[in-house]
Structure formats: structure tokens, C-alpha cells
Motif scaffolding. Structure first.
Motif, mmCIF file in Angstrom:
data_model
loop_
_atom_site.group_PDB
_atom_site.id
_atom_site.type_symbol
_atom_site.label_atom_id
_atom_site.label_comp_id
_atom_site.label_asym_id
_atom_site.label_seq_id
_atom_site.Cartn_x
_atom_site.Cartn_y
_atom_site.Cartn_z
ATOM 1 N N GLY A 51 10.986 1.168 -3.429
ATOM 2 C CA GLY A 51 9.699 1.161 -2.659
ATOM 3 C C GLY A 51 8.418 1.155 -3.390
ATOM 4 O O GLY A 51 7.346 1.547 -2.655
ATOM 5 N N THR A 95 11.056 -4.941 1.654
ATOM 6 C CA THR A 95 12.160 -3.824 2.243
ATOM 7 C C THR A 95 13.400 -4.676 1.787
ATOM 8 O O THR A 95 13.560 -5.987 1.883
ATOM 9 C CB THR A 95 12.117 -3.746 3.725
ATOM 10 O OG1 THR A 95 12.112 -4.775 4.224
ATOM 11 C CG2 THR A 95 10.779 -2.894 3.869
ATOM 12 N N PRO A 132 4.666 -3.255 -2.503
ATOM 13 C CA PRO A 132 4.263 -3.199 -0.850
ATOM 14 C C PRO A 132 4.676 -4.466 -0.052
ATOM 15 O O PRO A 132 4.790 -5.652 -0.604
ATOM 16 C CB PRO A 132 2.866 -3.154 -0.940
ATOM 17 C CG PRO A 132 2.449 -2.768 -2.333
ATOM 18 C CD PRO A 132 3.650 -3.056 -3.148
ATOM 19 N N GLY A 133 5.373 -4.097 1.233
ATOM 20 C CA GLY A 133 5.693 -5.173 1.979
ATOM 21 C C GLY A 133 6.902 -5.663 1.807
ATOM 22 O O GLY A 133 7.530 -6.513 2.410
#
Length: 101
Positions: free
Chosen positions: A91, A97, A94-95
Motif C-alpha cells: 500500500g 489497489t 497512492p491510488g
């Protein structure tokens, strides 16, 4: 992790490309300019050929910012696929997944 010599060689090439960029661009434009005489264009081509090979941007290689790995490079993140997967799983990007369907 890539060999340190490969990473250092890449850094040296990047510095040389930045240093010689304007001169190379100027000579390239002269060699393509049809308004100049053929002799001037030929002189520009000769000067361009005499420049260091490593000053050409085509000799640069995309490398991972963290490991220096040259293959499996993702331009958007400037990381190799392995480093990207590792950071995405934690994680840290950022952004991003993990997809599931």
C-alpha cells in the motif's frame, strides 16, 4: 539489484546527455536544414559524428529508481515490475489497489 557499475554508467550517460543536449540539437538542425549549403550540412554531420557516443539520448536505458533493474520497467512509476508489485502490496503507492473480480 543491478550491478553498481551498470547504474553508475547510466548516471554518467545521463549527465553527458544533459551536458551535450544543446550542441547536439544545434548540429542536428544544421544537418537537416536544406537552406544551408551542402558543405555546411556535411560539416555539421561530421561534428555530430565526432561527439561522444554516450551523449546520444538513444543510449539511455530506463532503470528502476530503487533497484536499478533495467527490464520489466514501468514508466509511469519509474519502477521495475517486481518493486512495483512489492510496494503496491504494502500500500505504499497512492491510488494503486490490488484488483479482484
Amino acid at each position: 539489484m543491478a550491478k553498481k557499475s551498470s547504474v553508475e554508467k547510466q548516471k554518467r550517460r545521463e549527465r553527458l546527455v544533459q551536458l551535450k543536449w544543446d550542441k547536439r540539437k544545434e548540429l542536428r538542425e544544421k544537418s537537416y536544414n536544406i537552406n544551408l549549403s551542402e558543405e555546411e550540412r556535411e560539416q555539421a554531420r561530421i561534428a555530430l559524428n565526432k561527439m561522444p557516443r554516450d551523449s546520444s539520448p538513444i543510449r539511455l536505458r530506463n532503470r528502476c529508481q530503487m533497484t536499478g533493474r533495467a527490464r520489466g520497467f514501468m514508466r509511469k512509476f519509474k519502477l521495475s515490475r517486481l518493486t512495483f508489485r512489492e510496494l503496491a502490496s504494502m500500500g505504499m503507492i497512492p491510488g494503486v489497489t490490488k484488483s479482484s473480480w
